[in-house]
Design a protein around this motif. Structure first.
Motif, PDB file in Angstrom:
ATOM      1  N   GLU A 184       0.802  -1.205  -0.016  1.00 47.25           N
ATOM      2  CA  GLU A 184      -0.003   0.029   0.087  1.00 47.25           C
ATOM      3  C   GLU A 184       0.951   1.112  -0.073  1.00 47.25           C
ATOM      4  O   GLU A 184       0.576   2.271  -0.802  1.00 47.25           O
ATOM      5  CB  GLU A 184      -0.965  -0.106   1.195  1.00 47.25           C
ATOM      6  N   ALA A 185       2.011   1.214   0.803  1.00 42.52           N
ATOM      7  CA  ALA A 185       3.031   2.411   0.990  1.00 42.52           C
ATOM      8  C   ALA A 185       3.330   2.606  -0.423  1.00 42.52           C
ATOM      9  O   ALA A 185       3.674   3.884  -0.700  1.00 42.52           O
ATOM     10  CB  ALA A 185       3.989   2.164   2.026  1.00 42.52           C
ATOM     11  N   ILE A 186       3.761   1.767  -1.361  1.00 43.53           N
ATOM     12  CA  ILE A 186       4.399   1.876  -2.417  1.00 43.53           C
ATOM     13  C   ILE A 186       3.184   2.245  -3.815  1.00 43.53           C
ATOM     14  O   ILE A 186       3.678   2.120  -4.926  1.00 43.53           O
ATOM     15  CB  ILE A 186       5.416   0.902  -2.954  1.00 43.53           C
ATOM     16  N   GLY A 190      -5.817  -0.926  -2.761  1.00 45.12           N
ATOM     17  CA  GLY A 190      -7.047  -0.954  -3.538  1.00 45.12           C
ATOM     18  C   GLY A 190      -7.256  -2.079  -4.469  1.00 45.12           C
ATOM     19  O   GLY A 190      -6.372  -2.802  -4.967  1.00 45.12           O
ATOM     20  N   ASP A 191      -8.625  -2.376  -4.748  1.00 44.40           N
ATOM     21  CA  ASP A 191      -9.100  -3.641  -5.453  1.00 44.40           C
ATOM     22  C   ASP A 191      -8.483  -3.325  -7.213  1.00 44.40           C
ATOM     23  O   ASP A 191      -8.151  -4.527  -7.572  1.00 44.40           O
ATOM     24  CB  ASP A 191     -10.522  -3.504  -5.807  1.00 44.40           C
ATOM     25  N   ASN A 192      -8.298  -2.254  -7.563  1.00 46.11           N
ATOM     26  CA  ASN A 192      -7.816  -2.118  -8.907  1.00 46.11           C
ATOM     27  C   ASN A 192      -6.127  -2.489  -9.111  1.00 46.11           C
ATOM     28  O   ASN A 192      -5.839  -2.767 -10.206  1.00 46.11           O
ATOM     29  CB  ASN A 192      -7.960  -0.539  -9.508  1.00 46.11           C
ATOM     30  N   LYS A 193      -5.538  -2.638  -8.032  1.00 45.53           N
ATOM     31  CA  LYS A 193      -4.331  -3.100  -8.052  1.00 45.53           C
ATOM     32  C   LYS A 193      -4.040  -4.670  -7.609  1.00 45.53           C
ATOM     33  O   LYS A 193      -2.980  -5.086  -7.284  1.00 45.53           O
ATOM     34  CB  LYS A 193      -3.352  -2.440  -7.173  1.00 45.53           C
ATOM     35  N   ALA A 194      -5.258  -5.446  -7.347  1.00 45.53           N
ATOM     36  CA  ALA A 194      -5.155  -6.641  -6.775  1.00 45.53           C
ATOM     37  C   ALA A 194      -4.300  -7.378  -7.810  1.00 45.53           C
ATOM     38  O   ALA A 194      -3.541  -8.409  -7.046  1.00 45.53           O
ATOM     39  CB  ALA A 194      -6.541  -7.474  -6.689  1.00 45.53           C
TER      40      ALA A 194
END
Length: 507
Positions: A184-186, A190-194
């Motif tokens: 998350e820090a980079i 979110g769901d769109n990056k699953a």
């Protein structure tokens, strides 16, 4: 054209690929090992449960039926009601189904263990089988990470109960939430990056195989292997790759804890994961399990697609020689973690769970390497030979056999062709029988039996050079009344055990 019927072809005996037959010594070694594991689990208050080899395919979770025959990774068949069933892939998914199906009757937290075979429909290879045994322990319904800490302590106690000394193993602990925080820090929240997160997890999982350089390629543009095949990467930039590699490359958690906390600060799960790791570290240290036994180690990446919180792995640290003659660290023999989502699939409500699994075959190999397993020699049965086939004689031979068994002595009555007595002694020799009981018509009339000490006889046969001396000595053979049979056999077995002990002491 000949009217003669063709002879039916003889059936070829062959073992399916990826499966093995187990010998008596392997079975005894596994029984010895699992008894010690079971004793530790019971000591911790865990109870056994058993689930069937088959489950409905959709219950296995990872391998849902998505084609006419859902056999990707599992062995499947269709029942007469057209529902797909599969041989279990692991012992955890069946436990989740069992808990959900019996939820109202089960006392939570539910602390249970089970051992059994699991099946993988994968390409077999050296040391890679399609059927193998696992030994699992799980706690269902305990949300606090103290349950995870207890699992780690139980793993350490189990290895020590098996004779693996401190310094030869370590239980390494990580947390999926911390990695989620790093991602998350980079910018991968979110769901769109699953899908991209999944590619990152799969790249990290290759750390042991490809090292940091190879994983960096898989995190970035991709990697070409020696054969020229190209694996597309996760597409991270240099800064993102550096932060992921920092996390999985932490060797000393205490030194890196501040930087790690800064990295995941402000993320939804990262800070919580760091707190959980610190809590586990504090609990195990308070109980006397220091970093030489249980170590916080973010490089643990097993099952990160599967677990939802703490993840742990039991690693053996001693060297073994592999099939290429190279010295390598033995490595992992089991692991586990928190899988809060697995039972919830059936329930529609949160059900926390944590557990670990031991790879029985791999651990057995390690214990044999250490000389900790299979060292106790099995005493082969005393052989009651058969000289006469009439009912009275056979009844006596069977009575002798049962008397020996009733006294706790392993014994068998010869069941082959008794008319060739020499073959009986050859059988006893090949079997390694310690004593042969002999009673012919003359002995039966006198109510006596002959006892032949086969171990002593074999030893002395090399010391007597001619047949005349052999006949004169009547080596290691004596006649005793039937009533003294059991006591004399016990005496001879005790003498053989003492001789063996003395011989080992002189080595």
């Amino acid at each position: 054209m000949s009217d003669k019927q063709k002879k039916p072809q003889k059936l070829k005996a062959r073992l399916p690929r990826g499966f093995v037959d187990r010998s008596a010594s392997d079975i005894r070694a596994v029984n010895e090992m699992t008894a010690k594991i079971r004793a530790v689990y019971e000591h911790y208050g865990f109870d056994p449960v058993e689930t069937p080899l088959f489950e409905y395919t959709d219950a296995l979770g990872k391998f849902l039926p998505d084609s006419d025959r859902p056999n990707e990774g599992v062995f499947s068949l269709q029942d007469d009601d057209e529902q797909w069933m599969s041989l279990r892939y692991d012992l955890t998914a069946p436990l989740a189904r069992h808990v959900a199906e019996n939820f109202n009757e089960i006392q939570l937290p539910y602390r249970t263990y089970r051992a059994g075979y699991v099946f993988r429909n994968e390409k077999p290879g050296p040391g890679r089988f399609r059927q193998f045994m696992q030994f699992d322990a799980d706690t269902v319904g305990a949300p606090g990470v103290q349950a995870d800490a207890e699992m780690c302590m139980m793993m350490a106690d189990t290895l020590e109960a098996l004779g693996i000394k401190r310094g030869d193993y370590v239980i390494r602990v990580n947390n999926r939430k911390v990695l989620d925080g790093v991602l998350e820090a980079i910018g991968l929240g979110g769901d769109n990056k699953a899908a991209q997160r999944l590619n990152v997890l799969r790249a990290i999982d290759k750390l042991d195989k490809f090292g940091p350089e190879g994983v960096a390629l898989l995190l970035g543009p991709g990697r070409k292997d020696e054969s020229g095949d190209f694996t597309k990467g996760a597409g991270l930039d240099a800064d993102q790759i550096e932060k992921v590699l920092f996390f999985v490359g932490i060797k000393d958690y205490a030194e890196s804890a501040v930087r790690l906390a800064e990295l995941v600060a402000g993320t939804s799960n990262g800070g919580e994961g760091v707190e959980e790791l610190n809590f586990i570290g504090s609990l195990v240290t308070s109980a006397g399990y220091h970093s030489d036994r249980i170590k916080i180690d973010p490089s643990v990446v097993r099952g990160l697609e599967y677990y939802t919180g703490p993840v742990y792995e039991a690693e053996l640290l001693f060297d073994v020689t592999n099939e290429k003659g190279e010295k390598v660290v033995f490595g992992s023999v089991g692991g586990g973690g928190r899988y809060d989502g697995l039972v919830s699939r059936f329930m529609g409500q949160p059900v926390p769970a944590t557990g670990f699994s031991i790879g029985v075959s791999r651990l057995m190999t390690a214990l044999k390497n250490l000389g900790k397993l299979g060292t106790e020699e099995v005493i082969e049965p005393v052989l009651v030979t058969v000289m006469d086939g009439d009912v009275e004689a056979m009844g006596r031979y069977q009575r002798f056999t049962q008397q020996l068994r009733a006294a706790g002595i392993r014994a068998e009555m010869f069941q082959g062709n008794w008319k060739k007595f020499g073959n009986q002694l050859k059988y006893a020799d090949r079997r390694g029988c310690p004593i042969a009981i002999i009673q012919g018509g003359d002995e039966r009339a006198e109510g006596v039996v002959q006892l032949k000490d086969l171990i002593e006889g074999k030893r002395l046969s090399g010391e007597i050079e001619d047949n005349a001396s052999w006949r004169e000595a009547r080596v290691a053979q004596e006649t005793v009344p039937e009533a003294d049979l059991v006591a004399k056999v016990q005496q001879i077995l005790a003498a053989q055990a003492e001789d063996k002990k003395r011989a080992l002491g002189n080595v």
